[in-house]
Scaffold this motif. Structure first.
Motif, PDB file in Angstrom:
ATOM      1  N   ILE A 186       0.835  -1.209   0.000  1.00 17.90           N
ATOM      2  CA  ILE A 186       0.000   0.000   0.000  1.00 17.90           C
ATOM      3  C   ILE A 186       0.866   1.254   0.000  1.00 17.90           C
ATOM      4  O   ILE A 186       0.623   2.200  -0.755  1.00 17.90           O
ATOM      5  CB  ILE A 186      -0.949   0.010   1.212  1.00 17.90           C
ATOM      6  CG1 ILE A 186      -2.132  -0.914   0.958  1.00 17.90           C
ATOM      7  CG2 ILE A 186      -1.452   1.410   1.523  1.00 17.90           C
ATOM      8  CD1 ILE A 186      -3.035  -0.485  -0.188  1.00 17.90           C
ATOM      9  N   LEU A 187       1.873   1.295   0.838  1.00 17.41           N
ATOM     10  CA  LEU A 187       2.728   2.483   0.907  1.00 17.41           C
ATOM     11  C   LEU A 187       3.403   2.730  -0.441  1.00 17.41           C
ATOM     12  O   LEU A 187       3.466   3.872  -0.922  1.00 17.41           O
ATOM     13  CB  LEU A 187       3.780   2.329   2.009  1.00 17.41           C
ATOM     14  CG  LEU A 187       4.494   3.619   2.419  1.00 17.41           C
ATOM     15  CD1 LEU A 187       3.550   4.519   3.217  1.00 17.41           C
ATOM     16  CD2 LEU A 187       5.748   3.328   3.241  1.00 17.41           C
ATOM     17  N   THR A 188       3.895   1.674  -1.065  1.00 14.50           N
ATOM     18  CA  THR A 188       4.572   1.805  -2.356  1.00 14.50           C
ATOM     19  C   THR A 188       3.615   2.322  -3.433  1.00 14.50           C
ATOM     20  O   THR A 188       3.949   3.239  -4.197  1.00 14.50           O
ATOM     21  CB  THR A 188       5.157   0.452  -2.795  1.00 14.50           C
ATOM     22  OG1 THR A 188       6.039  -0.038  -1.770  1.00 14.50           O
ATOM     23  CG2 THR A 188       5.926   0.587  -4.098  1.00 14.50           C
ATOM     24  N   LEU A 189       2.407   1.749  -3.492  1.00 17.11           N
ATOM     25  CA  LEU A 189       1.437   2.178  -4.499  1.00 17.11           C
ATOM     26  C   LEU A 189       0.926   3.588  -4.226  1.00 17.11           C
ATOM     27  O   LEU A 189       0.662   4.353  -5.166  1.00 17.11           O
ATOM     28  CB  LEU A 189       0.269   1.187  -4.541  1.00 17.11           C
ATOM     29  CG  LEU A 189       0.597  -0.185  -5.145  1.00 17.11           C
ATOM     30  CD1 LEU A 189      -0.560  -1.144  -4.947  1.00 17.11           C
ATOM     31  CD2 LEU A 189       0.948  -0.061  -6.627  1.00 17.11           C
ATOM     32  N   ALA A 190       0.786   3.942  -2.949  1.00 19.41           N
ATOM     33  CA  ALA A 190       0.337   5.292  -2.607  1.00 19.41           C
ATOM     34  C   ALA A 190       1.364   6.332  -3.055  1.00 19.41           C
ATOM     35  O   ALA A 190       1.007   7.405  -3.577  1.00 19.41           O
ATOM     36  CB  ALA A 190       0.091   5.406  -1.104  1.00 19.41           C
ATOM     37  N   VAL A 191       2.635   6.028  -2.878  1.00 20.28           N
ATOM     38  CA  VAL A 191       3.695   6.941  -3.338  1.00 20.28           C
ATOM     39  C   VAL A 191       3.657   7.080  -4.856  1.00 20.28           C
ATOM     40  O   VAL A 191       3.782   8.183  -5.401  1.00 20.28           O
ATOM     41  CB  VAL A 191       5.075   6.437  -2.865  1.00 20.28           C
ATOM     42  CG1 VAL A 191       6.203   7.187  -3.577  1.00 20.28           C
ATOM     43  CG2 VAL A 191       5.213   6.604  -1.351  1.00 20.28           C
ATOM     44  N   SER A 229      13.286   4.158   2.263  1.00 20.83           N
ATOM     45  CA  SER A 229      13.600   3.768   0.882  1.00 20.83           C
ATOM     46  C   SER A 229      12.680   4.459  -0.118  1.00 20.83           C
ATOM     47  O   SER A 229      13.069   4.686  -1.268  1.00 20.83           O
ATOM     48  CB  SER A 229      13.482   2.246   0.723  1.00 20.83           C
ATOM     49  OG  SER A 229      12.125   1.825   0.787  1.00 20.83           O
ATOM     50  N   LEU A 230      11.466   4.812   0.318  1.00 17.46           N
ATOM     51  CA  LEU A 230      10.504   5.501  -0.544  1.00 17.46           C
ATOM     52  C   LEU A 230      10.523   7.011  -0.338  1.00 17.46           C
ATOM     53  O   LEU A 230       9.734   7.733  -0.955  1.00 17.46           O
ATOM     54  CB  LEU A 230       9.088   4.968  -0.274  1.00 17.46           C
ATOM     55  CG  LEU A 230       8.841   3.498  -0.628  1.00 17.46           C
ATOM     56  CD1 LEU A 230       7.497   3.035  -0.076  1.00 17.46           C
ATOM     57  CD2 LEU A 230       8.900   3.290  -2.136  1.00 17.46           C
ATOM     58  N   GLY A 275       9.588  -1.322   8.951  1.00 17.07           N
ATOM     59  CA  GLY A 275       8.707  -0.223   8.573  1.00 17.07           C
ATOM     60  C   GLY A 275       9.469   1.061   8.326  1.00 17.07           C
ATOM     61  O   GLY A 275       9.216   1.772   7.343  1.00 17.07           O
ATOM     62  N   ALA A 276      10.422   1.360   9.203  1.00 17.51           N
ATOM     63  CA  ALA A 276      11.234   2.568   9.030  1.00 17.51           C
ATOM     64  C   ALA A 276      12.090   2.479   7.769  1.00 17.51           C
ATOM     65  O   ALA A 276      12.213   3.447   7.008  1.00 17.51           O
ATOM     66  CB  ALA A 276      12.116   2.773  10.261  1.00 17.51           C
ATOM     67  N   ARG A 277      12.668   1.306   7.546  1.00 18.79           N
ATOM     68  CA  ARG A 277      13.501   1.111   6.352  1.00 18.79           C
ATOM     69  C   ARG A 277      12.678   1.314   5.078  1.00 18.79           C
ATOM     70  O   ARG A 277      13.144   1.923   4.115  1.00 18.79           O
ATOM     71  CB  ARG A 277      14.102  -0.292   6.373  1.00 18.79           C
ATOM     72  CG  ARG A 277      15.116  -0.545   5.256  1.00 18.79           C
ATOM     73  CD  ARG A 277      15.377  -2.026   5.040  1.00 18.79           C
ATOM     74  NE  ARG A 277      15.822  -2.693   6.252  1.00 18.79           N
ATOM     75  CZ  ARG A 277      15.972  -4.013   6.346  1.00 18.79           C
ATOM     76  NH1 ARG A 277      15.676  -4.791   5.303  1.00 18.79           N
ATOM     77  NH2 ARG A 277      16.379  -4.559   7.471  1.00 18.79           N
ATOM     78  N   LEU A 278      11.450   0.821   5.091  1.00 16.34           N
ATOM     79  CA  LEU A 278      10.573   0.980   3.927  1.00 16.34           C
ATOM     80  C   LEU A 278      10.272   2.446   3.666  1.00 16.34           C
ATOM     81  O   LEU A 278      10.376   2.921   2.525  1.00 16.34           O
ATOM     82  CB  LEU A 278       9.268   0.202   4.153  1.00 16.34           C
ATOM     83  CG  LEU A 278       8.200   0.348   3.074  1.00 16.34           C
ATOM     84  CD1 LEU A 278       8.648  -0.333   1.778  1.00 16.34           C
ATOM     85  CD2 LEU A 278       6.872  -0.230   3.551  1.00 16.34           C
ATOM     86  N   VAL A 293       9.293  -4.922  -3.504  1.00 12.40           N
ATOM     87  CA  VAL A 293       9.283  -4.740  -2.048  1.00 12.40           C
ATOM     88  C   VAL A 293      10.435  -5.539  -1.427  1.00 12.40           C
ATOM     89  O   VAL A 293      10.801  -6.625  -1.908  1.00 12.40           O
ATOM     90  CB  VAL A 293       7.922  -5.192  -1.460  1.00 12.40           C
ATOM     91  CG1 VAL A 293       7.965  -5.279   0.065  1.00 12.40           C
ATOM     92  CG2 VAL A 293       6.814  -4.238  -1.909  1.00 12.40           C
ATOM     93  N   ASP A 294      11.001  -5.001  -0.385  1.00 10.24           N
ATOM     94  CA  ASP A 294      12.088  -5.626   0.382  1.00 10.24           C
ATOM     95  C   ASP A 294      11.800  -7.115   0.598  1.00 10.24           C
ATOM     96  O   ASP A 294      10.760  -7.491   1.115  1.00 10.24           O
ATOM     97  CB  ASP A 294      12.193  -4.905   1.734  1.00 10.24           C
ATOM     98  CG  ASP A 294      13.397  -5.316   2.561  1.00 10.24           C
ATOM     99  OD1 ASP A 294      13.875  -6.447   2.400  1.00 10.24           O
ATOM    100  OD2 ASP A 294      13.830  -4.507   3.394  1.00 10.24           O
TER     101      ASP A 294
END
Length: 322
Positions: A47-52, A84-85, A78-81, A235-236
């Protein structure tokens, strides 16, 4: 037909549809962006990746919401993700909220009744159900005690104690949603949920907790499809390969140990076969299960789906005569 192939045949098209959905809904609600609760799990990562991709990183805000019993790696991933974005994020522990309600104390008292040897200073705990396809055990939840990585006890819960434990644990999800709406409203954002179709069908979310959101972009994607999305999005791998879990017990408990009671690939194939009324021969060939095992699994799914009606239903309204 190969069911897994059918599930994953439109992954690129699905990414486009989900991005479009997120962007359109933010515009429809006349908001600036989205808040996402980032758990270190695969659903929130997708979700975070697609939202970005849909809104730009400047219009997405991540919230890490750990508590005393959360796995440390959840926050780290979570912080690393987010980093990275290039997404702005904040860590807001919900432990003080839970301590003010004596959630940990109440939980310890219930566990102590079931497991007299329980010592919160040395034992980690988890809630488990017997694997559905490997035995004929009753559908009775148990508390598992773990010390130094080894299971030292597993005792069955009484129905009353189980219900009380579930109520106590659900406060964690509802507390997280409180924080998400605080941040969403002060930034003129909406809260973006991470519940997938498998979870939605099975009621694997908390009413007014992780189910209390503004949009659910993954609600028509089976968990298996979420894995395909994660692979496509890059994704990681540590997030993808991590067993999914609500992460609300001190001993990391996978969804397979409690919610699904079978591998997710089997669960999703059974749900898909019900959705499209596939013949039993095709289900046997795809799942490599016997007709008896399939029947047993479907009865379990039907029971869970029936119980889930409460979670997905809106408030009942008393209409007065005009």
């Amino acid at each position: 037909m190969i069911i897994i192939d059918e599930l994953n045949k439109d992954t690129e098209k699905n990414t486009f549809k989900i991005r479009t959905f997120i962007k359109r809904k933010v515009q429809d609600f006349k908001k600036k962006g989205v808040v996402v609760g980032v758990s270190g799990g695969i659903d929130s990562a997708v979700i975070l990746t697609l939202a970005v991709q849909a809104l730009g990183n400047e219009n997405v805000y991540g919230l890490l919401l750990p508590e005393e019993e959360s796995a440390t790696i959840s926050t780290e991933l979570g912080a690393r993700l987010c980093e990275s974005l290039n997404v702005s994020y904040e860590k807001v522990p919900i432990t003080p909220i839970l301590q003010s309600l004596d959630i940990y104390g109440e939980k310890d008292r219930i566990i102590k009744k079931t497991c007299p040897e329980y010592d919160p200073d040395i034992h980690k705990t988890s809630l488990v159900l017997p694997a559905l396809l490997n035995n004929d055990m009753l559908n009775i939840p148990s508390i598992r005690l773990v010390k130094d990585g080894e299971i030292i006890a597993e005792n069955r819960l009484k129905a009353k104690d189980y219900l009380e434990l579930i109520g106590i644990q659900n406060v964690k999800q509802r507390s997280r949603m409180l924080i998400q709406y605080l941040y969403a409203e002060k930034n003129n954002y909406i809260v973006c949920g991470t519940t997938n179709k498998t979870e939605l069908i099975l009621g694997q979310f908390v009413k007014y907790g992780d189910g209390g959101v503004d949009i659910e972009p993954l609600a028509d994607c089976y968990k298996t499809q979420v894995y395909a999305l994660a692979d496509l999005l890059g994704v990681d791998r540590e997030i993808i390969e991590r067993p999914p879990s609500p992460d609300t017990w001190s001993h990391y408990t996978s969804d397979e140990d409690f919610y699904w009671r079978m591998p997710i690939q089997i669960m999703d194939q059974l749900l898909y076969s019900q959705e499209y009324a596939l013949p039993i021969e095709m289900i046997e060939e795809n799942t490599e299960l016997s007709e008896e095992a399939i029947d047993k699994a479907k009865k379990h799914i039907d029971r869970v789906r029936s119980a889930a009606n409460y979670s997905v239903s809106p408030p009942a309204i008393c209409y007065l005569d005009k």
